[in-house]
Write a protein that holds these residues in place. Structure first.
Motif, short mmCIF file in Angstrom:
data_model
loop_
_atom_site.label_atom_id
_atom_site.label_comp_id
_atom_site.label_asym_id
_atom_site.label_seq_id
_atom_site.Cartn_x
_atom_site.Cartn_y
_atom_site.Cartn_z
N ARG A 47 80.54 39.53 29.14
CA ARG A 47 79.39 40.23 28.52
C ARG A 47 78.48 39.24 27.80
O ARG A 47 77.26 39.36 27.84
CB ARG A 47 79.91 41.29 27.55
CG ARG A 47 80.44 42.54 28.22
CD ARG A 47 80.54 43.71 27.26
NE ARG A 47 81.49 43.44 26.19
CZ ARG A 47 82.78 43.76 26.26
NH1 ARG A 47 83.27 44.33 27.35
NH2 ARG A 47 83.59 43.51 25.24
N ILE A 48 79.09 38.26 27.15
CA ILE A 48 78.30 37.27 26.40
C ILE A 48 77.51 36.38 27.35
O ILE A 48 76.31 36.12 27.13
CB ILE A 48 79.22 36.43 25.50
CG1 ILE A 48 79.77 37.30 24.36
CG2 ILE A 48 78.47 35.22 24.91
CD1 ILE A 48 80.80 36.62 23.50
N THR A 49 78.16 35.89 28.43
CA THR A 49 77.48 34.95 29.32
C THR A 49 76.28 35.59 30.02
O THR A 49 75.31 34.90 30.36
CB THR A 49 78.45 34.39 30.39
OG1 THR A 49 79.14 35.48 31.03
CG2 THR A 49 79.47 33.46 29.76
N TRP A 86 74.08 37.54 28.73
CA TRP A 86 72.92 37.53 27.83
C TRP A 86 72.71 36.17 27.17
O TRP A 86 71.74 35.97 26.45
CB TRP A 86 73.10 38.60 26.74
CG TRP A 86 73.14 39.98 27.30
CD1 TRP A 86 74.24 40.75 27.54
CD2 TRP A 86 72.01 40.75 27.74
NE1 TRP A 86 73.88 41.95 28.09
CE2 TRP A 86 72.51 41.98 28.22
CE3 TRP A 86 70.63 40.52 27.76
CZ2 TRP A 86 71.68 42.97 28.72
CZ3 TRP A 86 69.81 41.52 28.26
CH2 TRP A 86 70.33 42.73 28.73
N PHE A 87 73.62 35.26 27.45
CA PHE A 87 73.62 33.98 26.74
C PHE A 87 72.36 33.16 27.01
O PHE A 87 71.66 32.74 26.08
CB PHE A 87 74.88 33.19 27.14
CG PHE A 87 75.09 31.93 26.35
CD1 PHE A 87 75.82 31.96 25.18
CD2 PHE A 87 74.57 30.72 26.77
CE1 PHE A 87 76.04 30.81 24.44
CE2 PHE A 87 74.77 29.56 26.05
CZ PHE A 87 75.51 29.61 24.88
N PHE A 116 83.54 29.28 22.04
CA PHE A 116 82.75 30.01 21.05
C PHE A 116 82.39 29.10 19.88
O PHE A 116 81.24 29.06 19.42
CB PHE A 116 83.52 31.23 20.54
CG PHE A 116 83.43 32.43 21.43
CD1 PHE A 116 82.22 33.05 21.68
CD2 PHE A 116 84.57 32.95 22.03
CE1 PHE A 116 82.14 34.16 22.50
CE2 PHE A 116 84.50 34.06 22.86
CZ PHE A 116 83.28 34.66 23.09
#
Length: 725
Positions: free
Chosen positions: A337-339, A341-342, A685
């Motif tokens: 999920r983070i990657t 929008w990263f 992180f």
């Protein structure tokens, strides 16, 4: 009402699984983009794309053609190849090596000239040198990065290449503007170094990823290209694709066995260590099964081919490992999920930082002067535009979504490879995460705690009755039936054979009904049962006419494995269809404190549910056939492979050879792999949380930022390789 087990089994049987090679991916965002596209394909229930192995994996409700997959992937800018991941990786590795050499042939002299120009003497037209050298390195040597960024942008998403593209091109543009007389400090040489370091990092990362997956590569190398087929005209070296079932092949000493089959002539020691995890060679003679990929050590043997192509043990093994490496563990969901929008977030932050510095440079100047005493690489300039560009480029190249994207799949590749080396096939990657929390192991007795080769050690049957009983048992697949059927080579005509699950076998001979199975009254056989023997009673027309005492030797590794599970804080519970006295005797010899005797196959799932209600994760160990319901119902189903058959759909983990000691290995590999995954995610992180704000504050030089970015991906990869130690 809920879905029945039979319905589920039919649904699973109709599923189509496909594994394929995806090309053009450079970071976790690329993999996620391809994955999302595949999930939208009609009939696809599940899709996973693994950056670490360049493979895609789908589960569909219908047959999905290669052309459909290719079209879907190409629509989002990437490719699908029929070549193996290893062949694709080999070509990419060769190209990366060439680009690496070209990049540093230009970048190294340029860096020396830059230092000379800055600190010793001014070089005439140096910025034009930066323009031409930078153009060559950025747009030619780094063309794969430019292509990757362009593909992403034209398909409305971003990836790691996007960041490098913006950083390198922005730096090159400053050199061009400076050469044209505009008042902007040139970062041309820095842009060239960004690309060179990026290519270097990718090359090292590719090399390490190749090493991390060496176990699966070793298996692929075992797949034969040719076989020595025996024909009427003699020996003919035949391509493996042309070898068919029923052919007879000759394998000489020192050669790899090219196919699965049965020995029809000869006797030899066979090394099956690569495919079963057992290091001790096995003596095989006529009638013995052999596995393709194993090594013939001592004598020539002739083998009748029984399985070819994708049906062979080795092909199934490789397919199962690739499926596990292509699937995902729950903890990866957060990183995914983070990657996604990263990269867009980093671009926004970099632009915002540049604007803030440009409009507030004079206010921030005292901070810059003070920071320069600690960080000497901060540029010295009075031009807000120059410093804004400095901050923009540093922020763009410091961010590293690759470290986040590689954190889980790299550890999975190494962990599943190690498991395969130890004779364990992890079919479901989620089992890696679940196995570490196992609190109870429910284990079948026969073939798991014992050798699974029971022998009749005592009986009181007449010769004629032995023939009848042996003939009846030849119609059963039960492990005990095989031992009884071997008592006589002669057969008599048996009629109306009926196997009663958990009880025995009933049949008719010359008008009389015979039953071979569980005794009516176990107390008649107390002395045998107390020795751990299994008693099978023979009845004729409901009258007892004799018995057989059967013993299944305990596996050599079972006592140590039981002890190790206790040390790990895991409860081992033995489940057996045997009577209580036999079960108690075996449990006592193994040091098992809890057991359930007289359990029918249909009752095993109930036991799994009972232990799950106590709040513990339950692993069920069985043979994958009678135990199908319990294996599916358990948190982790572990099946003992039967011969060369790996088609055990109920299990998450398959033991290709061995018993309960392999369960210990599976749990230890799970704990170690998950520990490494958590370490990888933490450092990925932590790196981004610390590094990105520093770059936005103008405290990091773009070259240092690119070095740090490459180092973070390499660190995650190296740490993942620790799973093997």
């Amino acid at each position: 009402m809920g879905e029945t087990l039979k319905t589920k089994e039919n649904r699973v049987a109709n599923e189509v699984k496909k594994t394929f090679t995806v090309t053009g991916m450079t970071c976790a965002t690329c993999a996620k983009t391809v994955e999302k596209a595949l999930k939208k394909l009609d009939g696809v229930k599940f899709a996973a794309v693994n950056l670490a192995t360049s493979t895609g994996f789908i589960v569909a409700e219908r047959e999905v053609s290669f052309d459909e997959i290719k079209k879907t992937v190409e629509e989002v800018g990437y490719g699908v190849s029929k070549e193996s991941p290893e062949d694709v990786e080999r070509k990419r590795y060769k190209e990366s090596k060439r680009n690496l050499i070209f990049a540093w042939l230009i970048t190294a002299p340029l860096a020396v000239l830059m230092l000379y120009h800055m600190f010793i003497a001014e070089i005439p037209y140096f910025t034009w040198i930066e323009v031409f050298a930078g153009a060559f390195v950025t747009f030619y040597v780094g063309r794969a990065t430019i292509r990757g960024a362009w593909i992403a942008l034209t398909h409305r998403h971003t990836n790691m290449d996007t960041l490098i593209f913006f950083g390198a091109v922005t730096s090159w543009v400053t050199a061009l503007l400076d050469s044209l007389g505009l008042p902007v400090m040139s970062f041309g040489a820095i842009g060239t170094m960004i690309v060179a370091f990026h290519i270097t990092g990718r090359f090292i990362e590719s090399y390490l990823r190749d090493r991390a997956s060496k176990e699966i590569k070793a298996l692929l190398k075992l797949q034969a290209k040719e076989a020595r087929v025996l024909t009427d005209k003699g020996e003919v070296m035949t391509p493996i694709e042309a070898v068919k079932e029923g052919f007879v092949v000759l394998v000489k000493p020192g050669e790899r066995i090219p196919v699965d089959g049965v020995i029809v002539e000869g006797k030899s020691s066979i090394d099956e260590s690569v495919v079963t995890g057992e290091s001790i060679p096995v003596l095989k003679e006529e009638g013995g099964e052999v596995i393709g990929g194993s090594l013939n050590l001592s004598s020539p043997i002739k083998i009748r081919v029984t399985k070819v192509g994708e049906d062979t043990f080795l092909s199934q093994m490789i397919k199962l490992i690739q499926e596990a490496q292509g699937s995902k563990v729950p903890i990866q969901a957060l990183a995914d999920r983070i990657t996604m929008w990263f990269v867009p977030a980093i671009i926004i932050l970099a632009i915002a930082s540049a604007f803030v510095w440009y409009f507030n440079y004079e206010s921030f100047l005292p901070f810059v002067e003070k920071a320069r005493s600690i960080f000497p690489w901060i540029i010295q300039t009075s031009d807000p535009l120059t410093f804004s560009i400095f901050v923009f480029v540093a922020t763009i190249v410091i961010a590293c979504p690759c470290a986040l994207g590689l954190a889980t799949p790299m550890a999975l590749v190494t962990g599943t490879g190690l498991a395969a080396k130890k004779g364990l096939l992890i079919r479901n990657a989620e089992a890696i995460q679940t196995s570490k929390d196992i609190g109870v192991v429910l284990s079948d007795k026969t073939g798991t705690l014992t050798e699974g080769r029971p022998k009749v050690v005592d009986h009181n049957l007449s010769d004629d009755l032995i023939k009848i009983v042996a003939s009846i048992e030849k119609n059963s697949n039960h492990p005990l039936a095989k031992a009884i059927s071997e008592l006589s080579q002669e057969s008599v005509p048996i009629e109306n054979v009926e196997e009663i699950p958990g009880e025995g076998v009933k049949a008719y001979y010359e008008g009389n009904e015979y039953f071979v199975g569980k005794p009516l009254d176990y107390s008649r056989y107390d002395s045998l049962l107390s020795e751990g023997k299994t008693v099978v009673e023979v009845r004729k027309n409901d009258e007892i006419v004799g018995f057989l005492a059967i013993e299944d030797p305990i596996r050599e590794d079972s006592p140590a494995a039981v002890k190790r599970l206790k040390e790990m804080g895991i409860d081992l519970v033995m489940i057996t269809g045997d009577n209580e006295k036999t079960a108690k005797a075996v449990a006592r010899r193994l040091g098992i404190e809890k057991f359930h005797a007289g359990v029918k196959p249909s009752e095993k799932l109930d036991l799994v549910r009972t232990y799950q209600t106590h709040g513990k994760k339950v692993a069920m160990v069985g043979d994958g056939m009678n135990d199908a319901a319990a294996l599916k119902g358990a948190d982790v189903g572990i099946a003992i492979g039967s011969g060369t058959d790996l088609a055990i759909d109920s299990a998450d983990i398959i033991i290709t050879k061995g018993g309960i000691s392999k369960v210990v290995d599976a749990i230890e590999i799970s704990r170690k792999t998950f520990k490494i995954i958590k370490q990888n995610l933490f450092w990925a992180f932590f790196y981004n949380v610390v590094a990105i704000p520093m770059a936005m504050m103008g405290l990091l030089h773009p070259v240092i930022a690119e070095l740090a970015m490459a180092f973070s991906s390499i660190t995650v990869t190296v740490n993942s390789m620790r799973v093997r130690k």
